[in-house]
Scaffold this motif. Structure first.
Motif, PDB file in Angstrom:
ATOM      1  N   ILE A 186       0.843  -1.163   0.205  1.00 50.72           N
ATOM      2  CA  ILE A 186       0.061   0.095  -0.011  1.00 50.72           C
ATOM      3  C   ILE A 186       1.051   1.337  -0.145  1.00 50.72           C
ATOM      4  O   ILE A 186       0.297   2.198  -0.731  1.00 50.72           O
ATOM      5  N   ALA A 187       1.909   1.258   0.715  1.00 48.52           N
ATOM      6  CA  ALA A 187       2.754   2.308   0.770  1.00 48.52           C
ATOM      7  C   ALA A 187       3.492   2.631  -0.648  1.00 48.52           C
ATOM      8  O   ALA A 187       3.262   3.799  -1.029  1.00 48.52           O
ATOM      9  N   VAL A 188       3.902   1.588  -1.373  1.00 42.95           N
ATOM     10  CA  VAL A 188       4.240   2.059  -2.974  1.00 42.95           C
ATOM     11  C   VAL A 188       3.039   2.586  -3.722  1.00 42.95           C
ATOM     12  O   VAL A 188       3.346   3.474  -4.510  1.00 42.95           O
ATOM     13  N   GLY A 189       1.815   1.858  -3.415  1.00 46.37           N
ATOM     14  CA  GLY A 189       0.529   2.719  -4.144  1.00 46.37           C
ATOM     15  C   GLY A 189       0.356   4.107  -4.055  1.00 46.37           C
ATOM     16  O   GLY A 189       0.025   4.620  -4.663  1.00 46.37           O
ATOM     17  N   LEU A 190       0.650   4.337  -2.551  1.00 47.92           N
ATOM     18  CA  LEU A 190       0.510   5.702  -2.298  1.00 47.92           C
ATOM     19  C   LEU A 190       1.402   6.740  -2.998  1.00 47.92           C
ATOM     20  O   LEU A 190       1.017   7.679  -3.401  1.00 47.92           O
ATOM     21  N   ARG A 191       2.586   6.123  -3.388  1.00 45.81           N
ATOM     22  CA  ARG A 191       3.470   7.140  -3.840  1.00 45.81           C
ATOM     23  C   ARG A 191       3.169   7.079  -5.372  1.00 45.81           C
ATOM     24  O   ARG A 191       3.228   8.009  -6.042  1.00 45.81           O
ATOM     25  N   VAL A 192       2.474   6.054  -5.786  1.00 40.75           N
ATOM     26  CA  VAL A 192       2.105   6.045  -7.423  1.00 40.75           C
ATOM     27  C   VAL A 192       0.928   7.057  -7.580  1.00 40.75           C
ATOM     28  O   VAL A 192       1.101   7.789  -8.385  1.00 40.75           O
ATOM     29  N   ALA A 193       0.074   6.835  -6.421  1.00 41.10           N
ATOM     30  CA  ALA A 193      -1.173   7.889  -6.473  1.00 41.10           C
ATOM     31  C   ALA A 193      -0.542   9.315  -6.242  1.00 41.10           C
ATOM     32  O   ALA A 193      -1.261  10.131  -7.104  1.00 41.10           O
ATOM     33  N   ARG A 194       0.338   9.560  -5.687  1.00 42.68           N
ATOM     34  CA  ARG A 194       0.953  10.932  -5.590  1.00 42.68           C
ATOM     35  C   ARG A 194       1.329  11.319  -6.696  1.00 42.68           C
ATOM     36  O   ARG A 194       1.320  12.762  -7.246  1.00 42.68           O
ATOM     37  N   LEU A 195       2.158  10.503  -7.476  1.00 40.96           N
ATOM     38  CA  LEU A 195       2.896  11.006  -8.677  1.00 40.96           C
ATOM     39  C   LEU A 195       1.764  11.139  -9.737  1.00 40.96           C
ATOM     40  O   LEU A 195       1.895  12.216 -10.351  1.00 40.96           O
ATOM     41  N   VAL A 196       0.621  10.399  -9.705  1.00 36.75           N
ATOM     42  CA  VAL A 196      -0.427  10.921 -10.784  1.00 36.75           C
ATOM     43  C   VAL A 196      -1.090  12.287 -10.356  1.00 36.75           C
ATOM     44  O   VAL A 196      -1.177  13.049 -10.988  1.00 36.75           O
ATOM     45  N   ALA A 197      -1.382  12.812  -9.056  1.00 37.12           N
ATOM     46  CA  ALA A 197      -1.646  13.673  -8.612  1.00 37.12           C
ATOM     47  C   ALA A 197      -0.823  15.060  -8.678  1.00 37.12           C
ATOM     48  O   ALA A 197      -1.443  16.172  -8.951  1.00 37.12           O
ATOM     49  N   GLN A 198       0.482  14.814  -8.867  1.00 34.89           N
ATOM     50  CA  GLN A 198       1.349  15.824  -9.220  1.00 34.89           C
ATOM     51  C   GLN A 198       1.679  15.975 -10.695  1.00 34.89           C
ATOM     52  O   GLN A 198       2.392  16.607 -11.194  1.00 34.89           O
ATOM     53  N   THR A 199       0.830  15.240 -11.578  1.00 38.55           N
ATOM     54  CA  THR A 199       1.043  15.132 -13.229  1.00 38.55           C
ATOM     55  C   THR A 199      -0.081  15.952 -13.777  1.00 38.55           C
ATOM     56  O   THR A 199      -1.173  15.821 -13.177  1.00 38.55           O
ATOM     57  N   GLN A 200       0.064  16.750 -14.900  1.00 37.38           N
ATOM     58  CA  GLN A 200      -0.948  17.479 -15.417  1.00 37.38           C
ATOM     59  C   GLN A 200      -1.630  16.421 -16.194  1.00 37.38           C
ATOM     60  O   GLN A 200      -1.320  15.678 -16.700  1.00 37.38           O
TER      61      GLN A 200
END
Length: 542
Positions: A422-436
């Motif tokens: 889940i921790a890795v999944g959170l990092r990927v979700a944050r990456l999407v949120a930081q992308t236009q």
């Protein structure tokens, strides 16, 4: 109804039970009794898709179970809502139609369960379905269950999908098609702005036949055995116990929490547990109640730059009026939305052959409490769910009182691999949120916040804030080993006349939401029961 006899008795009018009531009564030759502990689905919020936000916290239609305190979650009790109404959890869930992955079902077969490969169950999914997009190799169009796409675009959902693609996640317009991996919109069991539970689809047409009886507000207390043969069901209604008998078979379809509870109360379960509570042991089956699995999710909350969320709609009287008019006149707008307008299935490691994490995008934000309220600021939620958890728990009775809630202990995060995934999944979700283009809609991350970055801090966040996705399965496991409860024809080991057919029979948790697979299990059970009856008829004729 006292002392009446039916060909089939189905315990539970939920996702699987309603399907069986429909299929077993189709030929008009067999009488079917469906026993449901809850009442009829008259609550208007059941039928309005966004109404799940109310039914999740309404004790009139929801058992509102809680887990035991979870050591891996800072001793918190985690909510476990279950439908207490005709339609079961299909009447109160978030409506998403997700089948899982091909490998899930092939894995069940590899455990020794014949007839449960993906190629075996795909026709059952198709048979149930009335797919809005039309028929193809994966979807059907003539079934009783409407499956639909959102009727309108949504700014945040569309930006989320575009950002995910820009971040390297492939676009996927059908999570139930050739591949599950990717990012896109969810479909739901809805049509024309209304929820389509199994009560409103399968059971509704079954009740139009003269051979189906529905008993509501009827709490099953135990199954009666003649030796090792299950031949009757006792339920409590209006303060008295009523006994009904089955000529053919009894099917328990009360869900992953209550199916094992009913078996244990009836003397089928771990012998030591039953003796401790003074229950006569009919069959010592140690696996009854074991193997509990559930999806756990972490929630990222993002404050938006504009007033573009449901938080804002419900904070404004004028926007509430518009919501009501849009829904009443056109069946559009937030009231017609389901739980997760868009989502994704991703792999957290490059060596994986299939996704192990699911994202859900909700166009609102709230703190989950007994009576949650939307935040006063504009925000949306992006959740991260591990698809195939390693932790295992159990469901057990706490006494011989059939009206007492069972003890639910999922043992969340006891296997460290769950928190790591889940921790890795959170990092990927944050990456999407930081992308236009999604990033330009976001003002800031409100929870857990930008200061929570290390693996240790993310794990602490999980323990403090993670919650269930409400997908318990596995407590009457299908298989042939010492921990199995039913065989691959869903017959309870060691007894006759009794089957279990619901999410509790899943040996392993499927990779996604559990309503569609539970409906499929109802379809499969119907075929197995009809096949058995045909064989019995042939033997009788010979």
């Amino acid at each position: 109804m006292e002392k009446e006899t039916y060909d089939y008795i189905i315990v539970g009018a939920g996702s699987a039970g309603c399907v069986m009531a429909d299929r077993l009564s189709e030929d008009g030759k067999h009488s079917v009794l469906v026993i449901e502990a809850g009442g009829k689905d008259r609550n208007i919020w059941i039928h309005i898709p966004l109404g799940y936000g109310r039914t999740f916290f309404n004790r009139n239609v929801n058992w509102m179970f809680e887990t035991e305190p979870q050591p891996g979650m800072q001793g918190r009790r985690i909510a476990q809502p279950r439908g207490k109404v005709v339609g079961g959890s299909s009447s109160i869930n978030g409506l998403l139609y997700v089948r899982g992955q091909k490998e899930d079902y092939d894995g069940w077969h590899d455990l020794g369960n014949e007839g449960w490969r993906y190629e075996d169950v795909l026709p059952l999914f198709r048979r149930s379905e009335d797919q809005q997009r039309g028929e193809n190799a994966w979807h059907g169009v003539k079934g009783p269950l409407p499956v639909s796409s959102l009727r309108e675009p949504h700014l945040i959902a569309d930006a989320f999908i575009e950002a995910g693609v820009a971040a390297g996640i492939p676009r996927n317009d059908d999570f139930n098609g050739a591949e599950q991996e990717g990012i896109g919109h969810f479909q739901a069991t809805a049509r024309n702005g209304l929820r389509k539970s199994t009560a409103r689809t399968f059971l509704a047409r079954a009740l139009r036949r003269g051979n189906v009886t529905l008993a509501t507000e009827a709490r099953v207390t135990r199954i009666l055995f003649d030796g090792l043969h299950a031949d009757a069901v006792v339920f409590r209604r209006d303060g008295r116990d009523i006994t009904v008998r089955a000529r053919c078979e009894i099917v328990v379809a009360a869900g992953a929490i209550q199916s094992p509870q009913i078996l244990q109360l009836s003397g089928v379960g771990p012998g030591s547990l039953l003796k401790r509570h003074g229950i006569d042991v009919v069959k010592d089956l140690g696996g009854v109640g074991a193997n509990l699995q559930d999806h756990l999710q972490a929630r990222l909350l993002f404050e938006t730059r504009g007033k573009i969320t449901i938080n804002d709609d419900l904070a404004s009287f004028a926007r509430q009026i518009k919501m009501g008019l849009d829904y009443a006149l056109f069946r559009k707008g937030p009231l017609g939305w389901w739980a997760g307008l868009a989502g994704a299935f991703i792999r957290t490691r490059p060596d994986l052959t299939r996704p192990d994490v699911q994202f859900h995008l909700y166009p609102f934000s709230t703190d989950r409490k007994d009576r949650p309220e939307l935040h006063p600021f504009s925000a949306f939620t992006l959740t991260v769910c591990q698809l195939r958890p390693y932790s295992r728990g159990e469901v057990t009775i706490q006494s011989s009182d059939p009206l007492a809630a069972p003890l639910i202990n999922p043992r969340y995060l006891t296997d460290p691999r769950d928190g790591q995934t889940i921790a890795v999944g959170l990092r990927v979700a944050r990456l999407v949120a930081q992308t236009q283009p999604l990033a330009k809609l976001i003002k800031c991350e409100r929870d857990p916040g930008p200061d929570v970055q290390s693996d240790e801090d993310l794990l602490s966040f999980l323990k403090a804030k993670a919650m269930s996705v409400y997908h318990p399965v596995g407590t009457c496991m299908m298989g042939h080993g010492p921990d199995a409860v039913v065989d691959d024809k869903l017959r309870v080991h060691g007894v006759s006349g009794l089957r279990v057919a619901d999410a509790s029979i899943m040996p392993t948790l499927i990779s996604g939401n559990t309503n569609a697979p539970s409906i499929m299990i109802g379809e499969k059970a119907s075929d197995l029961l009809r096949e058995a009856q045909s064989q019995n008829n042939l033997r009788a004729a010979s």
